[in-house]
Design an enzyme around this catalytic site. Sequence first.
Site, mmCIF file in Angstrom:
data_model
loop_
_atom_site.group_PDB
_atom_site.id
_atom_site.type_symbol
_atom_site.label_atom_id
_atom_site.label_comp_id
_atom_site.label_asym_id
_atom_site.label_seq_id
_atom_site.Cartn_x
_atom_site.Cartn_y
_atom_site.Cartn_z
ATOM 1 C CG ASN A 159 -1.718 1.196 1.430
ATOM 2 O OD1 ASN A 159 -2.573 1.493 0.618
ATOM 3 N ND2 ASN A 159 -1.440 1.939 2.486
ATOM 4 C CB SER A 217 -4.161 5.692 -7.789
ATOM 5 O OG SER A 217 -4.743 6.981 -7.890
ATOM 6 C CE1 TYR A 226 0.312 7.955 -6.467
ATOM 7 C CE2 TYR A 226 -1.449 8.743 -7.880
ATOM 8 C CZ TYR A 226 -1.034 8.085 -6.739
ATOM 9 O OH TYR A 226 -1.959 7.549 -5.872
HETATM 10 N N1 LIG Z 1 -5.210 9.577 -0.559
HETATM 11 C C1 LIG Z 1 -5.637 9.499 -1.797
HETATM 12 O O1 LIG Z 1 -6.375 10.352 -2.287
HETATM 13 C C2 LIG Z 1 -5.212 8.318 -2.659
HETATM 14 C C3 LIG Z 1 -5.832 8.176 -3.899
HETATM 15 C C4 LIG Z 1 -5.469 7.116 -4.711
HETATM 16 C C5 LIG Z 1 -4.509 6.216 -4.289
HETATM 17 N N2 LIG Z 1 -3.920 6.386 -3.079
HETATM 18 C C6 LIG Z 1 -2.910 5.408 -2.709
HETATM 19 O O2 LIG Z 1 -3.184 4.903 -1.430
HETATM 20 C C7 LIG Z 1 -1.965 4.434 -0.835
HETATM 21 C C8 LIG Z 1 -1.934 4.870 0.609
HETATM 22 O O3 LIG Z 1 -1.949 6.266 0.672
HETATM 23 P P1 LIG Z 1 -2.749 7.085 1.768
HETATM 24 O O4 LIG Z 1 -3.682 7.956 1.055
HETATM 25 O O5 LIG Z 1 -3.256 6.198 2.820
HETATM 26 O O6 LIG Z 1 -1.576 8.053 2.293
HETATM 27 P P2 LIG Z 1 -0.619 8.026 3.554
HETATM 28 O O7 LIG Z 1 0.446 8.988 3.255
HETATM 29 O O8 LIG Z 1 -1.432 8.220 4.785
HETATM 30 O O9 LIG Z 1 -0.069 6.529 3.553
HETATM 31 C C9 LIG Z 1 1.040 6.103 2.822
HETATM 32 C C10 LIG Z 1 1.931 5.322 3.754
HETATM 33 O O10 LIG Z 1 3.037 4.788 3.007
HETATM 34 C C11 LIG Z 1 4.216 5.050 3.752
HETATM 35 N N3 LIG Z 1 5.378 5.109 2.863
HETATM 36 C C12 LIG Z 1 5.553 5.907 1.787
HETATM 37 N N4 LIG Z 1 6.782 5.706 1.281
HETATM 38 C C13 LIG Z 1 7.381 4.771 2.044
HETATM 39 C C14 LIG Z 1 8.658 4.148 2.034
HETATM 40 N N5 LIG Z 1 9.583 4.457 1.124
HETATM 41 N N6 LIG Z 1 8.930 3.237 2.974
HETATM 42 C C15 LIG Z 1 8.010 2.922 3.928
HETATM 43 N N7 LIG Z 1 6.804 3.475 3.989
HETATM 44 C C16 LIG Z 1 6.476 4.397 3.066
HETATM 45 C C17 LIG Z 1 3.966 6.384 4.442
HETATM 46 O O11 LIG Z 1 4.832 6.600 5.525
HETATM 47 C C18 LIG Z 1 2.507 6.231 4.845
HETATM 48 O O12 LIG Z 1 2.375 5.612 6.106
HETATM 49 C C19 LIG Z 1 -0.836 4.979 -1.707
HETATM 50 O O13 LIG Z 1 -0.304 3.919 -2.490
HETATM 51 C C20 LIG Z 1 -1.516 5.990 -2.606
HETATM 52 O O14 LIG Z 1 -0.916 6.072 -3.871
HETATM 53 C C21 LIG Z 1 -4.251 7.413 -2.244
#
Ligand SMILES: NC(=O)c1ccc[n+]([C@@H]2O[C@H](COP(=O)([O-])OP(=O)(O)OC[C@H]3O[C@@H](n4cnc5c(N)ncnc54)[C@H](O)[C@@H]3O)[C@@H](O)[C@H]2O)c1
Length: 249
Positions: A85, A137, A150
């Site tokens: 994730n 996404s 992205y």
């Molecule tokens: N929030 C949105 O609108 C959205 C939309 C589409 C997709 N996403 C996807 O959902 C997923 C989760 O995102 P979220 O929205 O919960 O955001 P978030 O930032 O709360 O969660 C992402 C997590 O990944 C961790 N992370 C990132 N890079 C890392 C690394 N190199 N090593 C270890 N941990 C790492 C971060 O510390 C964080 O805890 C992502 O893959 C994102 O692309 C989010």
Amino acid sequence: MTRVLIAGGATGIGAAAALAFLEQGAEVTVCDLNAEGLSALEDKARDLPGRIATKVLDLSLMSSPAEAVAFAVAQQGGIDCLFVNAGLLLSADLADWSEEMWQRSIAVNLSLPMFLTQAALPYLKASENASVIFTSSTGALRGHAGMPGYHATKSGVLGLVRALADELGPEDIRVNALLPGWVDTPFNDTFWDHQSDPAEARRKIDAGIPMRRHGTAAELAGTVLYLASDAARYVSGTQLVVDGGYTAV
Ligand SMILES: NC(=O)c1ccc[n+]([C@@H]2O[C@H](COP(=O)([O-])OP(=O)(O)OC[C@H]3O[C@@H](n4cnc5c(N)ncnc54)[C@H](O)[C@@H]3O)[C@@H](O)[C@H]2O)c1
């Protein structure tokens, strides 16, 4: 009892999924580089029926898949659900994109799901209900200026799902993608920073979503639980969009 490894779950969707699994009594390992977020998650998990273990790990490193799997297996004895994730959203005008930004996007968004699945494979093969879930996404279906890394990598995840679903299907290992729309987490901060008027940009985006709002991380967790469950025993190679209707219009 379901044994879950979540890569990227200190905050947002991964943390919400971890709590939802724990509420069902699962054993959950969460790897993330956000140490503070992980300890806050452990606090929230304290009174839940499941058991959580966390490890601070930079998942952009090629050494991290083996480390994450070894830690999870030491904690919980196996892996039934692998939820990859972690994501990275970098924004810049095309002229300002460096090779380092591009490679970092590939490392977190595309290489991690590939090589973490490879590392977890012996344990997934041994599971009675193996489910691999990659967070893609709706950005895999659409595009926004300034975010080529992205959109390219999140689209690549869909191809990875299809190829791995084909290869691992005979082993009874299911592979699927979760496609969130706009979700309220710290994740989009770099997107908002790239907008000339962030508040107006958000208002316009919400106006274009049939449900007229962002989703919450908790609203994504149910789909993760579903894909890991017996109810999804014949679901593989597909993409589940959870976006309040965003990509339907
Ligand atoms: N929030 C949105 O609108 C959205 C939309 C589409 C997709 N996403 C996807 O959902 C997923 C989760 O995102 P979220 O929205 O919960 O955001 P978030 O930032 O709360 O969660 C992402 C997590 O990944 C961790 N992370 C990132 N890079 C890392 C690394 N190199 N090593 C270890 N941990 C790492 C971060 O510390 C964080 O805890 C992502 O893959 C994102 O692309 C989010």
